[in-house]
Structures are given as structure tokens and as C-alpha cells.
Design a protein around this motif. Sequence first.
Motif, mmCIF file in Angstrom:
data_model
loop_
_atom_site.group_PDB
_atom_site.id
_atom_site.type_symbol
_atom_site.label_atom_id
_atom_site.label_comp_id
_atom_site.label_asym_id
_atom_site.label_seq_id
_atom_site.Cartn_x
_atom_site.Cartn_y
_atom_site.Cartn_z
ATOM 1 N N LEU A 1 0.830 -1.205 0.000
ATOM 2 C CA LEU A 1 0.000 0.000 0.000
ATOM 3 C C LEU A 1 0.867 1.260 0.000
ATOM 4 C CD1 LEU A 1 -3.123 0.137 0.077
ATOM 5 C CD2 LEU A 1 -2.932 0.634 2.520
ATOM 6 N N GLN A 2 1.937 1.235 0.804
ATOM 7 C CA GLN A 2 2.817 2.396 0.866
ATOM 8 C C GLN A 2 3.651 2.534 -0.402
ATOM 9 O OE1 GLN A 2 3.169 4.937 2.634
ATOM 10 N NE2 GLN A 2 5.218 5.693 2.134
ATOM 11 N N ALA A 3 4.156 1.415 -0.924
ATOM 12 C CA ALA A 3 5.017 1.472 -2.107
ATOM 13 C C ALA A 3 4.242 1.899 -3.353
ATOM 14 C CB ALA A 3 5.678 0.116 -2.336
ATOM 15 N N GLN A 4 3.009 1.437 -3.482
ATOM 16 C CA GLN A 4 2.254 1.712 -4.701
ATOM 17 C C GLN A 4 1.457 3.014 -4.632
ATOM 18 O OE1 GLN A 4 2.493 0.043 -7.521
ATOM 19 N NE2 GLN A 4 1.123 1.543 -8.496
ATOM 20 N N TYR A 5 0.835 3.274 -3.481
ATOM 21 C CA TYR A 5 -0.063 4.430 -3.380
ATOM 22 C C TYR A 5 0.439 5.509 -2.421
ATOM 23 C CZ TYR A 5 -3.315 1.348 -5.804
ATOM 24 O OH TYR A 5 -3.898 0.509 -6.725
ATOM 25 N N ASN A 6 1.533 5.236 -1.724
ATOM 26 C CA ASN A 6 2.151 6.226 -0.838
ATOM 27 C C ASN A 6 1.127 6.807 0.136
ATOM 28 O OD1 ASN A 6 4.400 7.633 0.065
ATOM 29 N ND2 ASN A 6 4.001 9.401 -1.259
ATOM 30 N N VAL A 7 0.359 5.919 0.764
ATOM 31 C CA VAL A 7 -0.736 6.368 1.625
ATOM 32 C C VAL A 7 -0.233 7.110 2.865
ATOM 33 C CG1 VAL A 7 -2.342 4.595 0.859
ATOM 34 C CG2 VAL A 7 -0.783 4.105 2.741
ATOM 35 N N PHE A 8 0.983 6.820 3.307
ATOM 36 C CA PHE A 8 1.533 7.500 4.474
ATOM 37 C C PHE A 8 2.382 8.706 4.097
ATOM 38 C CE2 PHE A 8 0.984 3.023 5.745
ATOM 39 C CZ PHE A 8 0.140 3.197 6.823
ATOM 40 N N TYR B 1 7.319 8.023 7.114
ATOM 41 C CA TYR B 1 7.774 6.637 7.027
ATOM 42 C C TYR B 1 7.643 5.910 8.361
ATOM 43 C CZ TYR B 1 9.760 8.375 2.681
ATOM 44 O OH TYR B 1 9.919 8.944 1.440
ATOM 45 N N GLY B 2 7.680 6.666 9.456
ATOM 46 C CA GLY B 2 7.529 6.037 10.754
ATOM 47 C C GLY B 2 6.163 5.399 10.926
ATOM 48 N N SER B 3 5.134 6.015 10.344
ATOM 49 C CA SER B 3 3.780 5.459 10.460
ATOM 50 C C SER B 3 3.668 4.122 9.741
ATOM 51 C CB SER B 3 2.756 6.445 9.885
ATOM 52 O OG SER B 3 2.804 7.676 10.571
ATOM 53 N N ALA B 4 4.410 3.976 8.640
ATOM 54 C CA ALA B 4 4.355 2.728 7.865
ATOM 55 C C ALA B 4 4.933 1.549 8.637
ATOM 56 C CB ALA B 4 5.103 2.898 6.546
ATOM 57 N N THR B 5 5.734 1.814 9.651
ATOM 58 C CA THR B 5 6.272 0.738 10.499
ATOM 59 C C THR B 5 5.609 0.714 11.868
ATOM 60 O OG1 THR B 5 8.078 2.225 11.163
ATOM 61 C CG2 THR B 5 8.514 0.683 9.360
ATOM 62 N N PHE B 6 5.101 1.873 12.324
ATOM 63 C CA PHE B 6 4.489 1.941 13.651
ATOM 64 C C PHE B 6 3.168 1.179 13.697
ATOM 65 C CE2 PHE B 6 1.949 4.052 16.966
ATOM 66 C CZ PHE B 6 2.794 3.866 18.042
ATOM 67 N N ILE B 7 2.358 1.335 12.667
ATOM 68 C CA ILE B 7 1.057 0.650 12.647
ATOM 69 C C ILE B 7 1.223 -0.872 12.608
ATOM 70 C CG2 ILE B 7 -1.044 0.306 11.284
ATOM 71 C CD1 ILE B 7 -0.912 3.269 10.554
ATOM 72 N N GLY C 1 14.555 3.279 14.225
ATOM 73 C CA GLY C 1 15.602 3.719 13.304
ATOM 74 C C GLY C 1 15.152 4.852 12.415
ATOM 75 N N ILE C 2 13.862 4.831 12.030
ATOM 76 C CA ILE C 2 13.341 5.879 11.145
ATOM 77 C C ILE C 2 12.887 7.098 11.941
ATOM 78 C CG2 ILE C 2 11.470 6.432 9.528
ATOM 79 C CD1 ILE C 2 11.606 3.550 8.562
ATOM 80 N N ILE D 1 13.695 8.088 15.188
ATOM 81 C CA ILE D 1 14.677 8.774 16.024
ATOM 82 C C ILE D 1 15.882 9.208 15.203
ATOM 83 C CG2 ILE D 1 16.209 8.510 18.010
ATOM 84 C CD1 ILE D 1 14.181 6.679 19.253
ATOM 85 N N THR D 2 16.372 8.309 14.357
ATOM 86 C CA THR D 2 17.499 8.662 13.496
ATOM 87 C C THR D 2 16.959 9.308 12.227
ATOM 88 O OG1 THR D 2 18.744 6.782 14.335
ATOM 89 C CG2 THR D 2 19.522 7.763 12.287
ATOM 90 N N PRO D 3 17.486 10.455 11.813
ATOM 91 C CA PRO D 3 16.975 11.126 10.612
ATOM 92 C C PRO D 3 17.001 10.204 9.398
ATOM 93 C CG PRO D 3 18.466 12.567 11.807
ATOM 94 C CD PRO D 3 18.553 11.229 12.471
ATOM 95 N N TYR D 4 15.969 10.292 8.579
ATOM 96 C CA TYR D 4 15.848 9.419 7.417
ATOM 97 C C TYR D 4 16.994 9.647 6.437
ATOM 98 C CZ TYR D 4 14.046 7.481 3.072
ATOM 99 O OH TYR D 4 13.913 6.783 1.911
#
Length: 325
Positions: A118-125, A129-135, A165-166, A168-171
Amino acid sequence: MDPNLINKLSGQGLIGPESREKLLQPRLFSVHWDVNTLLYLGVLLLSGGLGILVYKNIDTIGHQVILLLIGLTCGLCFLYAHKKKRPFSRHKVLAPNVGWDYIVLLGCLLFITFITYLQAQYNVFGTRYGSATFIPMLVLLFSAYYFDHLGVLSLAITNFAAWMGIAITPYEILASNHFNTDSRLIYTGILLGAILITAGYLSERFDLKKHFAFTYDNFGVHIIFIATLAGMFLLDSYLLFFALLCGIAAYCYWQSRQRKSFYFMMITVLYLYIGISYLVMRALFYSDLDLGGIYLGLFYFIGSAVAVVRLLIVENKKLKAHDRV
């Protein structure tokens, strides 16, 4: 054992009738780990096969259809797992059947695939990027406790590490791989390891899924030791990181003695040995190194290796009767 030999020993009176019958009975062997390995392999092959199928037919199938299939399969896995699961308990809950654990694992893997797609194709977040791993981390952590699944807990910890990593540490640092120019990744690793070790301690302290403590500690101890050693190797304040390494090692050594775990004692000793060896080599190579210094280094590694092995053998003998891991 050879039946003829058993009969011969029985005839000589060396074994009794009951022992003879037990020895002559065919011995059963467990195929538990064989079945588990095949089931895990089946889950991995299925998830990998779905990825290859999607990759090769992306133009003909369509993104919406692929997302629908992944989401539907994921939902069916969770629905089956929910209906078959046993009541929740603070203690360990056994799986209702052999394949249940693997259906839970497949559902969680498909959920991660769904969010990633969903994130790679439609970039919903967007750029969050933190939300894509937090959820996914929240869903996996809830699933690990709800379904009592160690494999899902490992996935949740991995997502938690990715989120830290995303977030706290700058992307930009992660994307450019300029780790030497910023120490925040090292401090993030130390913080992550400390959080996981604390989670393992709290699991045992409050008797909430105590069998999860080993997984928390296993991730946490390796991460915090590696991050601390990285601070010694890459940053100027190496003595400060060495002091931190000694403090962590002392705590882990004490915990390993309390838990009667030779595994954690072994890795603690080995990580501390790496840190001490780095200081010794730094003292030798950052001074006027001559032939005598090289010989000193060789003697150090020979003597210290023997001492470490001897220490581990002695500690193993002390813990062997009560060793858990």
C-alpha cells in the motif's frame, strides 16, 4: 538392540521378563520438529510464491486486485485464528492444533506485505515513514500477546527496531549510509536494547507471558552490546562506551546467574572480551609499535582466549544442573 542378544541375556538371567518385553517393543520416535520445519517452510514458500506471482503478473492482474487478494487472505487467516484460539491467559497458552501457529504467522506476514504494498504503490503515508512501520508494529505486538505467538513477537520487535531507526534517526542518514557522521544511530541502538531488556524483565516481574522474556532479552542483549561496541570503535569517547559496556556486562552477568542461563553468560563474556581486546589492540597500535608489541599482542590473544574458555567451562559446570538455555 538385537533381539537375539536380548533373548540371550534373558536366558542367562541378566535381565528380567519385564525389561525383556520393554526392550523387544518397537521404539517410537518423535516427528514434532520435522513437521514444524515443514510447516514453517510451507509458510515461507507460500508467502514467497505469492510475491513472485505478483511480480510476474503485475501488469495483467492489477494493483487493486492484488491488494484485495492479500487483504482477504490475511483477514481469513486472522478470522480462523480468532475462532480456534484458546482463552487468553497471562501464562503460556498451547496452540489448539498443529497448523494454527502457522496460520497466525502467515496472516501477520500477509499483513506486513499489505501495508508495504500500500505504501510502495499508493504512498498512503506520504513521507511519514515512521507510520508505515508503527502501525504494523502495534498490530503485531497485539497479535503476539493475543495469540501467544513467539514468532509474531519477533516480527513485532523487528518492526519496533525499524520504527525507532526511522523515527529517532533522521531518514537522510539511513538513506545516505553516512553513519560515521552522526552518532544518533548508535544511541538509538543502545536505547532500543535497553527497552527490550526492560520489557523482558517486566514480563517476568509481573508474570505476564514470562516465556516472552527470552525473546526480548535475546534481541535486546545483542543489540545493546553491538551498539555499545560500535560506539567504542567509531566515536572518540571510546572509554566512556567501554565503561558503559562493563556496566551492561555486569548486569547481564548477574541476570544470567539469577536465571541460571549459560547462553546469556556466554554472550556477555564474549562481548566484554571483544571490548577489552579492542582497548588492548588500540594501546598497542596507537603507540610506537615494534616487534615486542606484536609479540605482546600474540601472547595476549593466546592467553586471553585460554582464560575465556576456562572461565566458560567453570561457569558451565556451575550452571549445568539448572541451565535453562
